[in-house]
Design a protein around this motif. Structure first.
Motif, PDB file in Angstrom:
ATOM      1  N   SER A   1       0.966  -4.890   0.365  1.00 22.86           N
ATOM      2  CA  SER A   1       0.073  -3.726   0.380  1.00 22.86           C
ATOM      3  C   SER A   1       0.853  -2.425   0.245  1.00 22.86           C
ATOM      4  N   GLY A   2       0.119  -1.376  -0.080  1.00 20.96           N
ATOM      5  CA  GLY A   2       0.718  -0.041  -0.156  1.00 20.96           C
ATOM      6  C   GLY A   2       1.061   0.490   1.224  1.00 20.96           C
ATOM      7  N   SER A   3       0.310   0.066   2.220  1.00 19.00           N
ATOM      8  CA  SER A   3       0.680   0.465   3.579  1.00 19.00           C
ATOM      9  C   SER A   3       2.057  -0.097   3.907  1.00 19.00           C
ATOM     10  N   MET A   4       2.305  -1.337   3.502  1.00 17.98           N
ATOM     11  CA  MET A   4       3.616  -1.918   3.808  1.00 17.98           C
ATOM     12  C   MET A   4       4.733  -1.231   3.026  1.00 17.98           C
TER      13      MET A   4
ATOM     14  N   LEU B   1       7.632   9.378  -2.045  1.00 22.80           N
ATOM     15  CA  LEU B   1       6.380   9.612  -2.764  1.00 22.80           C
ATOM     16  C   LEU B   1       5.433   8.436  -2.526  1.00 22.80           C
ATOM     17  N   ASP B   2       4.285   8.732  -1.909  1.00 24.50           N
ATOM     18  CA  ASP B   2       3.230   7.735  -1.833  1.00 24.50           C
ATOM     19  C   ASP B   2       2.479   7.829  -3.162  1.00 24.50           C
ATOM     20  N   GLY B   3       2.897   6.982  -4.090  1.00 24.94           N
ATOM     21  CA  GLY B   3       2.325   7.006  -5.441  1.00 24.94           C
ATOM     22  C   GLY B   3       1.342   5.876  -5.640  1.00 24.94           C
TER      23      GLY B   3
ATOM     24  N   SER C   1      -3.083  -2.630  -6.914  1.00 30.45           N
ATOM     25  CA  SER C   1      -4.414  -3.136  -6.551  1.00 30.45           C
ATOM     26  C   SER C   1      -5.494  -2.059  -6.556  1.00 30.45           C
ATOM     27  N   LYS C   2      -5.151  -0.850  -7.005  1.00 32.11           N
ATOM     28  CA  LYS C   2      -6.180   0.196  -7.103  1.00 32.11           C
ATOM     29  C   LYS C   2      -6.690   0.193  -8.545  1.00 32.11           C
ATOM     30  N   GLY C   3      -6.568   1.314  -9.219  1.00 29.86           N
ATOM     31  CA  GLY C   3      -7.124   1.398 -10.572  1.00 29.86           C
ATOM     32  C   GLY C   3      -6.515   0.414 -11.549  1.00 29.86           C
TER      33      GLY C   3
HETATM   34  C1  LIG Z   1      -4.646   2.776  -1.036  1.00 27.25           C
HETATM   35  C2  LIG Z   1      -3.561   3.657  -0.653  1.00 27.25           C
HETATM   36  C3  LIG Z   1      -2.404   3.177  -0.033  1.00 27.25           C
HETATM   37  C4  LIG Z   1      -2.165   1.720   0.314  1.00 27.25           C
HETATM   38  O1  LIG Z   1      -3.261   1.041   0.756  1.00 27.25           O
HETATM   39  P1  LIG Z   1      -3.248  -0.534   1.035  1.00 27.25           P
HETATM   40  O2  LIG Z   1      -4.680  -0.798   1.249  1.00 27.25           O
HETATM   41  O3  LIG Z   1      -2.407  -0.737   2.244  1.00 27.25           O
HETATM   42  O4  LIG Z   1      -2.670  -1.216  -0.162  1.00 27.25           O
HETATM   43  C5  LIG Z   1      -1.407   4.072   0.258  1.00 27.25           C
HETATM   44  N1  LIG Z   1      -1.548   5.366  -0.048  1.00 27.25           N
HETATM   45  C6  LIG Z   1      -2.622   5.869  -0.649  1.00 27.25           C
HETATM   46  C7  LIG Z   1      -2.690   7.309  -0.990  1.00 27.25           C
HETATM   47  C8  LIG Z   1      -3.680   5.039  -0.963  1.00 27.25           C
HETATM   48  O5  LIG Z   1      -4.764   5.540  -1.563  1.00 27.25           O
END
Ligand SMILES: *Cc1c(COP(=O)(O)O)cnc(C)c1O
Length: 337
Positions: free
Chosen positions: A58-61, A169-171, A200-202
């Motif tokens: 995940s992006g959180s990780m 950078l949170d990209g 996993s987003k756009g």
């Molecule tokens: C979605 C998102 C993340 C990561 O989200 P996960 O659900 O953990 O994958 C991180 N930063 C931003 C700005 C996001 O929109």
């Protein structure tokens, strides 16, 4: 018809993506032996102008691994008050990283380096908390998909170098910033010590994010990821979806941006949003009683995100086409009159 505009995370893998996953060559990634994961990591690193990459669930990780790389327990990470790391990661910086955070106020996700610099703390004595790193988000999620311009980011890098600070950078949606601005991904990438990117987003992959940085940092990042329980085995099936997304789904984000603008322009006369504020694929909604509106719209096949009683949003993505946009406009107009 069901049009789900709650988030760009709701996309399902396309047929071509599923086929790429089916065909993926895999191995045990904890041993470093998954060829598809290795390919994805190298590809993302190359795109961003970095030496190495690390695939995570995940992006959180990837955000949390990155800030643990840059900031030691008891040191400070500076970031904006509406950032994902502060608002949506369940306090992980404090709980897992032992990281002290402080934030500058952020209204719409724009970056003002002069303001940020006023928040930097230097280490004055043994009892003070020194700022070690700064994190920014591009595009800015809660700000409404705001694109931070490359000039302001260059100023941020110059300020950070002058003050001896590291930059993350949170990209998660850097792809959208790249497509909207035309600035090459590597131009953004090179300004930061670590970059986190969501597949996993756009981009439409079912799972996964990549962290890119120097080879040395990514080696350390592997241990941190494992400590957090993020060591995956035959993860190549997921990485294959990510590779497919990087190869086929970046430039098409421009369509999502056009559709978001179309939605905002059609809804603006009802006082619920501002079309001028739409920079990428996010349309912010402001109106009292949004929770009720969302309920009724949902019954008519349009799902919108409610973030507070009078605050919501629409996100366009791979699974929303022109018909979906027109259906949404028709339903929302009928409810807003
Ligand atoms: C979605 C998102 C993340 C990561 O989200 P996960 O659900 O953990 O994958 C991180 N930063 C931003 C700005 C996001 O929109």
């Amino acid at each position: 018809m069901l049009v789900d505009l709650r988030s760009d995370t709701v996309t399902k893998p396309t047929r071509a993506m599923r086929e790429a996953m089916f065909r993926a060559d895999v191995g045990d990634d904890v041993y470093g032996e998954d060829p598809s994961v290795n390919e994805l990591e190298a590809k993302a690193a190359r795109l961003l102008g970095h030496e190495a990459g690390l695939f995570a669930p995940s992006g959180s990780m990837t955000n949390q691994v990155a800030i643990q790389l840059l900031v030691s327990p008891g040191e400070e990470l500076l970031l904006d008050s509406e950032s994902h790391i502060l608002a949506h990661e369940v306090g992980a910086a404090a709980v897992i990283g032992g990281i002290s955070t402080r934030s500058w106020p952020s209204a719409d996700g724009k970056l003002d380096v002069d303001l940020v610099e006023r928040f930097v703390h230097e280490s004055l004595a043994y009892h003070t908390v020194a700022t070690r790193a700064i994190a920014v988000e591009n595009t800015h999620n809660r700000g409404g998909g705001t694109v931070i311009g490359i000039e302001e980011l260059r100023r941020l890098r110059a300020m950070a170098d002058e003050r001896g600070l590291l930059l993350h950078l949170d990209g998660a949606r850097l792809w959208n910033a790249h497509v909207a601005s035309g600035v090459p991904l590597a131009e953004y990438g090179r300004l930061f010590d670590t970059v986190s990117l969501c597949l996993s987003k756009g981009l439409g992959a079912p799972v996964g994010s990549v962290l890119v940085s120097s080879r040395e940092r990514v080696e350390r990042a592997r241990s941190i990821r494992k400590r957090m329980g993020g060591g995956m085995r035959q993860a190549g099936f997921l990485a294959a979806a990510g590779i497919h997304a990087l190869d086929h789904h970046i430039s098409r984000l421009a369509d999502d941006h056009i559709r978001a603008r179309r939605l905002a322009e059609a809804l603006e006369p009802y006082g619920i949003t501002s079309a001028a504020a739409v920079a990428t694929n996010i349309v912010l909604l402001r109106r009292t009683g949004l929770d009720r509106l969302a309920e009724v719209a949902s019954a008519q096949g349009v799902r919108i995100s409610v973030l507070g009683r009078d605050h919501g949003r629409l996100l366009t993505h791979l699974d929303v086409d022109d018909d979906g946009v027109e259906h949404t406009i028709k339903v929302l107009k009928s409810l807003l009159c």
